[in-house]
Design an enzyme around this catalytic site. Sequence first.
Site, PDB file in Angstrom:
ATOM      1  N   ASP A  10       0.868  -1.189   0.000  1.00 50.60           N
ATOM      2  CA  ASP A  10       0.000   0.000   0.000  1.00 50.60           C
ATOM      3  C   ASP A  10       0.906   1.241   0.000  1.00 50.60           C
ATOM      4  OD1 ASP A  10      -3.078   0.791   1.627  1.00 50.60           O
ATOM      5  OD2 ASP A  10      -1.596   2.222   0.920  1.00 50.60           O
ATOM      6  N   ASP A 110      -3.999   2.387  -5.014  1.00 48.61           N
ATOM      7  CA  ASP A 110      -2.626   2.311  -4.488  1.00 48.61           C
ATOM      8  C   ASP A 110      -2.324   1.033  -3.711  1.00 48.61           C
ATOM      9  OD1 ASP A 110      -3.959   2.805  -2.071  1.00 48.61           O
ATOM     10  OD2 ASP A 110      -2.344   4.071  -1.323  1.00 48.61           O
ATOM     11  N   GLU A 111      -3.116  -0.011  -3.937  1.00 51.94           N
ATOM     12  CA  GLU A 111      -2.912  -1.262  -3.182  1.00 51.94           C
ATOM     13  C   GLU A 111      -2.876  -2.464  -4.104  1.00 51.94           C
ATOM     14  OE1 GLU A 111      -5.865  -2.062   0.228  1.00 51.94           O
ATOM     15  OE2 GLU A 111      -6.703  -0.477  -0.993  1.00 51.94           O
TER      16      GLU A 111
END
Length: 350
Positions: A10, A110-111
């Site tokens: 992340d 974003d993961e």
Amino acid sequence: MKNRIIFHIDLDAFYTSVEEVKNPKIKNQPVVVGQEPKEGKGRGVVSTCNYIARKYGVHSGQPISIAWRKLQGTDAVFLPVNMDLYQKVSAEIMEILSSYSDKYEQASVDEIYLDVTDKVKTVKEIKQLSSKIKNDLIQSQKLTCSIGVGPNKMIAKIAANVNKPDGLIIVKPKDVKKFLSKMSVRKILGIGPKSEEALNSIGVKTISQLASIPQSKLEEAFGKKSSAWMHLASQGIDESQVEQNYETKSVGRQYTFQKDTDKNKHILEVMNELIINSLENLNEEGYKTYQTITVKIRYSNFETHTSAKTLKEPHSDKETALKISTELLKTWLEEKKKIRLVGISFSKLR
Ligand code: TTP
Ligand code: MG
């Protein structure tokens, strides 16, 4: 079954970090990305902020007016959401990260999860791989991330959040129980504020308390199905596979009105704009069609409703989207209550 080794990666303070790379001069100041603060009169929310701003109590989802107040007297920088830029950086990052395993799953902008069971064996190898990934992101994008490693997706995700920013937490299978025991039940993905409240009311606050409560008591409060997965989760069990599931991806937009409104014509005009922007974004992300449409509406008092429809066939046009979203909004608009926010999202994308 063989123990799996799952990574959850992340990015740290993603939107603001991207802004700081673009303009490094701001990186020692509080940076907030969100809707316009308008000298504290803005009505939107904070999308995210950097770790300096977090020290002042600013966080994602907070009204931007409150963030403004908390940062009074500092040299804080407020920036608008530049989604096109973040999507572009996200795509570049995902390309790099997904190269580390054929079994990957992008979970948000974003993961990402990686199943690296076949690639690493020892803790030493896990640490080496983590360093390599972190270096790769620094070299290519000047961005940092936090990594959680565990025997399944649930543990990996929780672990990634334990030591942010630039963290690395490895949870061995034998340590899962200890790792979870004192954590709040809210750490379990799927237990939101409502379930948390219901659990608190039957005396359950931590994950270990959830693990030891009699199944019958849990069923009384949540029914068979929910209590079954809650019970498994409380023991750190999560069999779900790491797999890219395009069906769950969605694109969408929402808009907070400058002034709450009950003018349906205006609301539908805004909806039309949101649809046009969302469908542009859908194309930019490489999709051609949508099949599910979800609308969201929030009244002045923050009461929020969503409503969705899945079409028989995939569609790509904005006319269908406008027609369906108008139908879905109809009951909420008939209430004649003032509306603060509308939103739309498209899913089941191809
Ligand atoms: P997160 O990964 O939850 O947050 P973050 O990357 O900003 O910070 P960190 O992971 O270090 O805690 O979300 C990723 C991005 O998604 C975030 O940069 C902005 C966006 N976002 C919103 O727009 N609204 C929200 O409420 C949240 C939580 C995130
Ligand atoms: Mg993040």
